[in-house]
Scaffold this motif. Structure first.
Motif, PDB file in Angstrom:
ATOM      1  N   SER A 126      -9.338 -19.328  17.943  1.00 29.49           N
ATOM      2  CA  SER A 126     -10.163 -18.208  17.481  1.00 29.49           C
ATOM      3  C   SER A 126     -10.008 -18.004  15.977  1.00 29.49           C
ATOM      4  CB  SER A 126      -9.782 -16.929  18.228  1.00 29.49           C
ATOM      5  OG  SER A 126      -9.998 -17.073  19.613  1.00 29.49           O
ATOM      6  N   LEU A 127      -8.801 -18.187  15.475  1.00 34.43           N
ATOM      7  CA  LEU A 127      -8.567 -18.034  14.045  1.00 34.43           C
ATOM      8  C   LEU A 127      -9.311 -19.104  13.246  1.00 34.43           C
ATOM      9  CD1 LEU A 127      -4.738 -17.239  14.103  1.00 34.43           C
ATOM     10  CD2 LEU A 127      -6.588 -15.650  13.554  1.00 34.43           C
ATOM     11  N   LEU A 128      -9.299 -20.335  13.749  1.00 34.55           N
ATOM     12  CA  LEU A 128     -10.024 -21.412  13.069  1.00 34.55           C
ATOM     13  C   LEU A 128     -11.532 -21.160  13.069  1.00 34.55           C
ATOM     14  CD1 LEU A 128      -8.040 -24.491  14.431  1.00 34.55           C
ATOM     15  CD2 LEU A 128      -8.129 -23.734  12.050  1.00 34.55           C
ATOM     16  N   GLU A 129     -12.042 -20.649  14.164  1.00 32.78           N
ATOM     17  CA  GLU A 129     -13.477 -20.330  14.227  1.00 32.78           C
ATOM     18  C   GLU A 129     -13.821 -19.191  13.277  1.00 32.78           C
ATOM     19  OE1 GLU A 129     -13.922 -19.526  18.356  1.00 32.78           O
ATOM     20  OE2 GLU A 129     -14.177 -21.637  18.923  1.00 32.78           O
ATOM     21  N   LEU A 130     -12.905 -18.219  13.160  1.00 32.12           N
ATOM     22  CA  LEU A 130     -13.127 -17.102  12.249  1.00 32.12           C
ATOM     23  C   LEU A 130     -13.211 -17.579  10.808  1.00 32.12           C
ATOM     24  CD1 LEU A 130     -13.320 -13.975  12.177  1.00 32.12           C
ATOM     25  CD2 LEU A 130     -10.853 -13.941  11.797  1.00 32.12           C
ATOM     26  N   LEU A 131     -12.474 -18.661  10.486  1.00 30.48           N
ATOM     27  CA  LEU A 131     -12.501 -19.233   9.143  1.00 30.48           C
ATOM     28  C   LEU A 131     -13.681 -20.176   8.917  1.00 30.48           C
ATOM     29  CD1 LEU A 131      -8.707 -20.003   8.621  1.00 30.48           C
ATOM     30  CD2 LEU A 131     -10.050 -18.208   7.539  1.00 30.48           C
ATOM     31  N   GLU A 136     -17.022 -30.408  13.621  1.00 27.76           N
ATOM     32  CA  GLU A 136     -16.499 -31.752  13.844  1.00 27.76           C
ATOM     33  C   GLU A 136     -14.983 -31.830  13.598  1.00 27.76           C
ATOM     34  OE1 GLU A 136     -18.183 -31.848   9.553  1.00 27.76           O
ATOM     35  OE2 GLU A 136     -18.542 -30.815  11.468  1.00 27.76           O
ATOM     36  N   LEU A 137     -14.426 -30.842  12.910  1.00 31.01           N
ATOM     37  CA  LEU A 137     -12.996 -30.824  12.630  1.00 31.01           C
ATOM     38  C   LEU A 137     -12.207 -29.933  13.584  1.00 31.01           C
ATOM     39  CD1 LEU A 137     -13.073 -30.461   8.726  1.00 31.01           C
ATOM     40  CD2 LEU A 137     -13.080 -32.566  10.077  1.00 31.01           C
ATOM     41  N   LEU A 138     -12.910 -29.088  14.325  1.00 28.35           N
ATOM     42  CA  LEU A 138     -12.239 -28.050  15.116  1.00 28.35           C
ATOM     43  C   LEU A 138     -11.252 -28.597  16.147  1.00 28.35           C
ATOM     44  CD1 LEU A 138     -12.048 -25.004  15.374  1.00 28.35           C
ATOM     45  CD2 LEU A 138     -13.937 -25.077  17.016  1.00 28.35           C
ATOM     46  N   SER A 271     -12.309 -19.891   3.909  1.00 29.54           N
ATOM     47  CA  SER A 271     -13.559 -19.587   4.618  1.00 29.54           C
ATOM     48  C   SER A 271     -14.772 -19.740   3.701  1.00 29.54           C
ATOM     49  CB  SER A 271     -13.513 -18.164   5.186  1.00 29.54           C
ATOM     50  OG  SER A 271     -13.435 -17.200   4.150  1.00 29.54           O
ATOM     51  N   VAL A 272     -14.544 -19.670   2.375  1.00 27.77           N
ATOM     52  CA  VAL A 272     -15.628 -19.911   1.420  1.00 27.77           C
ATOM     53  C   VAL A 272     -15.857 -21.405   1.247  1.00 27.77           C
ATOM     54  CG1 VAL A 272     -16.403 -19.527  -0.956  1.00 27.77           C
ATOM     55  CG2 VAL A 272     -15.101 -17.748   0.225  1.00 27.77           C
ATOM     56  N   ILE A 273     -14.785 -22.195   1.259  1.00 23.41           N
ATOM     57  CA  ILE A 273     -14.881 -23.645   1.080  1.00 23.41           C
ATOM     58  C   ILE A 273     -15.438 -24.338   2.318  1.00 23.41           C
ATOM     59  CG2 ILE A 273     -13.434 -25.725   0.944  1.00 23.41           C
ATOM     60  CD1 ILE A 273     -13.888 -24.667  -1.743  1.00 23.41           C
ATOM     61  N   ASN A 274     -15.034 -23.897   3.509  1.00 24.53           N
ATOM     62  CA  ASN A 274     -15.378 -24.616   4.743  1.00 24.53           C
ATOM     63  C   ASN A 274     -16.875 -24.895   4.923  1.00 24.53           C
ATOM     64  OD1 ASN A 274     -12.742 -24.934   5.571  1.00 24.53           O
ATOM     65  ND2 ASN A 274     -12.727 -23.138   6.896  1.00 24.53           N
ATOM     66  N   PRO A 275     -17.770 -23.956   4.627  1.00 25.82           N
ATOM     67  CA  PRO A 275     -19.201 -24.247   4.825  1.00 25.82           C
ATOM     68  C   PRO A 275     -19.750 -25.366   3.940  1.00 25.82           C
ATOM     69  CG  PRO A 275     -18.834 -21.874   4.731  1.00 25.82           C
ATOM     70  CD  PRO A 275     -17.557 -22.525   4.325  1.00 25.82           C
ATOM     71  N   PHE A 276     -19.037 -25.788   2.904  1.00 28.28           N
ATOM     72  CA  PHE A 276     -19.519 -26.873   2.051  1.00 28.28           C
ATOM     73  C   PHE A 276     -19.367 -28.244   2.711  1.00 28.28           C
ATOM     74  CE2 PHE A 276     -18.870 -23.534  -1.136  1.00 28.28           C
ATOM     75  CZ  PHE A 276     -20.021 -23.651  -1.888  1.00 28.28           C
ATOM     76  N   GLY A 277     -18.696 -28.311   3.869  1.00 26.83           N
ATOM     77  CA  GLY A 277     -18.624 -29.553   4.624  1.00 26.83           C
ATOM     78  C   GLY A 277     -17.290 -30.266   4.522  1.00 26.83           C
ATOM     79  N   ALA A 278     -17.145 -31.301   5.366  1.00 27.26           N
ATOM     80  CA  ALA A 278     -15.868 -32.000   5.508  1.00 27.26           C
ATOM     81  C   ALA A 278     -15.472 -32.748   4.241  1.00 27.26           C
ATOM     82  CB  ALA A 278     -15.935 -32.976   6.684  1.00 27.26           C
ATOM     83  N   LEU A 444     -22.969 -20.412  -6.592  1.00 32.66           N
ATOM     84  CA  LEU A 444     -22.805 -21.240  -7.782  1.00 32.66           C
ATOM     85  C   LEU A 444     -22.022 -22.521  -7.553  1.00 32.66           C
ATOM     86  CD1 LEU A 444     -22.057 -18.345 -10.314  1.00 32.66           C
ATOM     87  CD2 LEU A 444     -24.250 -19.479  -9.864  1.00 32.66           C
ATOM     88  N   GLY A 445     -21.393 -22.663  -6.373  1.00 30.27           N
ATOM     89  CA  GLY A 445     -20.686 -23.896  -6.066  1.00 30.27           C
ATOM     90  C   GLY A 445     -19.202 -23.672  -5.817  1.00 30.27           C
ATOM     91  N   PRO A 446     -18.548 -24.654  -5.167  1.00 30.04           N
ATOM     92  CA  PRO A 446     -17.134 -24.485  -4.781  1.00 30.04           C
ATOM     93  C   PRO A 446     -16.178 -24.368  -5.952  1.00 30.04           C
ATOM     94  CG  PRO A 446     -17.862 -26.750  -4.415  1.00 30.04           C
ATOM     95  CD  PRO A 446     -19.089 -25.959  -4.740  1.00 30.04           C
ATOM     96  N   ALA A 447     -16.564 -24.845  -7.148  1.00 29.24           N
ATOM     97  CA  ALA A 447     -15.656 -24.780  -8.296  1.00 29.24           C
ATOM     98  C   ALA A 447     -15.268 -23.346  -8.627  1.00 29.24           C
ATOM     99  CB  ALA A 447     -16.293 -25.443  -9.520  1.00 29.24           C
ATOM    100  N   TYR A 448     -16.117 -22.386  -8.282  1.00 27.41           N
ATOM    101  CA  TYR A 448     -15.811 -20.995  -8.599  1.00 27.41           C
ATOM    102  C   TYR A 448     -14.668 -20.449  -7.753  1.00 27.41           C
ATOM    103  CZ  TYR A 448     -19.636 -20.638 -11.869  1.00 27.41           C
ATOM    104  OH  TYR A 448     -20.432 -20.806 -12.974  1.00 27.41           O
TER     105      TYR A 448
END
Length: 479
Positions: A126-131, A136-138, A271-278, A444-448
């Motif tokens: 549940s914690l991983l899903e919350l993040l 494919e990594l779950l 949780s901000v980085i994860n949506p950018f993909g594996a 603006l991208g993951p660098a931020y």
């Protein structure tokens, strides 16, 4: 016999007696080396999984790494904060109270770790899903995390015992134990992951077994050290004291919070980085592992300043002085002034060391960042993962001096038990970093995500430095 005993006492009290820069270097060097070996637990997992399993396996461990880092920081923060009291009583030579504080610390953190272990074991998915872990990594991340939670009591007890060794001036013992357990972990990693092809689960089991064995050795050695320090204490003492527990909480909880600002910030920005993909997550995970190595020497200086401050103030507060009108003993003002001056000298020495370390780290990352990231990704690593990791490291390399300033200043406040200023500074750091990353990175991208890090360090340092300059951390009465 008396001369030998006196010589042993002076050798254990070098933080009080030796030149500040010599004492800080002697204390922090074993911590630096020990923390480097401790990082090998996660780094060995990441390198072996990234090179011998897949980039997704590396990303899966990185996805669960934000959670595991939270618990590591709770253990380190609790141990470091609690050890301030142990260092205070050690410096004051109140060995009976020191022994009671030690037993209360160990029982408290054992119970806390068992509770968190059970909660994490059942709620890990549940914690991983919350993040927002990529689907494919779950499965791999959940497998790693579930086994990790089984070994959580080992992690807690080892870090608390290490902090207690440091409080007693025995920083070499944790170093030797970490060297042994790190080599054992790497051997088990290669055997279980490469030999038995257990993937991320094999890496998790390797960490659990190596930490468990290390905790057993650490506990047996600590009992011997404690007996040698408290051999003159007469009569039995209880194992747990509610009064000592309250004192421990006053210092340990803000220290846990300070350590957790890093981990909670990592957790929320994960949780901000994860949506950018594996692919982006794999590069971010590899860079985070390298960053954790770079932070080690600066963190060791902060820990050294904490114990250095606690022991020097403890020794000054125990010096005989006058008696107040209420009949209570008051510390000798001259001893307090000497201790405050010595703490300031130690602070200046730690800042000089910080500057040298920061310059070396900046140059190292500027030239070797691509090589370091490829060590994790292997020959099949994607360009997106490589560019993410390299960009992260090269940017952050210019700002490690800020982190060192923050950690050394925080170390003084924590060692003097000025937990109000300490907590405020780290709360501002956490709030700013998370808010900045959450508001800017999705658009603006993951660098931020990593642009926010040095700004948070700067705000933290300015608040802590103001408290240091105002002198509110300096005590005026005996503990």
């Amino acid at each position: 016999m008396k001369n030998r005993t006196s010589s042993r006492t002076r050798s254990r009290e070098y933080l009080i007696t030796d030149r500040p820069i010599s004492a800080i270097c002697a204390f922090s060097l074993p911590i630096m080396l020990g923390n480097l070996f401790q990082q090998f637990y996660t780094i060995a997992d990441s390198v072996i999984l990234g090179r011998f399993v897949s980039e997704n396996a590396l990303a899966a461990v990185g996805a669960s790494g934000a959670l595991t880092h939270v618990f590591i920081c709770i253990a380190i923060g609790g141990g470091t904060g609690s050890a301030v009291l142990v260092g205070r009583w050690f410096g004051a030579r109140e060995y009976g109270r020191m022994r009671l504080t030690v037993s209360t610390i160990l029982l408290s953190f054992l119970n806390l770790s068992l509770f968190l272990s059970v909660v994490g074991f059942f709620l890990h998915r549940s914690l991983l899903e919350l993040l927002r872990t990529p689907p494919e990594l779950l499965p791999m991340a959940a497998s790693y995390l579930q086994i990790y939670f089984l070994g959580l009591p080992f992690l807690f007890l080892y870090n608390v015992l290490s902090a207690l060794f440091h409080a007693l001036g025995r920083s070499r013992i944790p170093l030797y134990l970490l060297l042994f357990s790190s080599l054992l972990n790497i051997t088990l990693d290669l055997t279980l992951v490469c030999g038995f092809h257990l993937g991320v689960a094999g890496a998790a089991w390797a960490t659990l077994f190596s930490q468990g064995f290390s905790v057993l050795l650490s506990f047996l050695l600590f009992l011997q050290v404690l007996r040698s320090c408290t051999r003159d204490v007469v009569g039995p003492l209880p194992l747990f004291s509610p009064g000592e527990f309250q004192e421990i909480c006053k210092v340990a909880l803000p220290s846990i919070f300070q350590q957790s600002t890093v981990s909670i910030g990592t957790l929320l920005t994960q949780s901000v980085i994860n949506p950018f993909g594996a692919q982006v997550l794999a590069g971010y995970s590899a860079a985070s592992r390298v960053e954790s190595l770079c932070i080690v020497p600066l963190s060791a200086l902060g820990t050294a300043m904490s114990s250095y401050t606690a022991q020097n103030l403890g020794a000054a507060l125990s010096a005989p002085g006058s008696v107040s009108r209420s009949g209570q003993p008051e510390p000798d003002p001259d001893s307090l002034d000497r201790a405050k001056k010595r703490v300031r000298q130690g602070y200046h020495a730690s800042l000089r060391l910080t500057a040298g370390i920061a310059v070396l780290l900046c140059l190292f990352l500027e030239f070797f960042a691509p090589f370091l990231i490829r060590c994790f990704l292997g020959s099949e690593g994607t360009s997106a993962a490589l560019s993410t990791g390299v960009g992260y490291l090269r940017f952050l390399g210019f700002f490690f001096a800020l982190l060192g300033l923050k950690l050394c200043t925080d170390g003084i406040l924590r060692g003097a038990a000025d937990m109000g200023s300490f907590t405020l500074a780290n709360l501002v750091n956490l709030t700013f970093r998370v808010a900045f990353a959450a508001l800017t990175a999705p658009r603006l991208g993951p660098a931020y995500v990593w642009y926010a890090i040095p700004l948070g360090w700067l705000l933290n340092f300015l608040i802590s430095w103001r408290a240091y300059r105002l002198g509110k951390w300096t005590p005026s009465s005996a503990p």
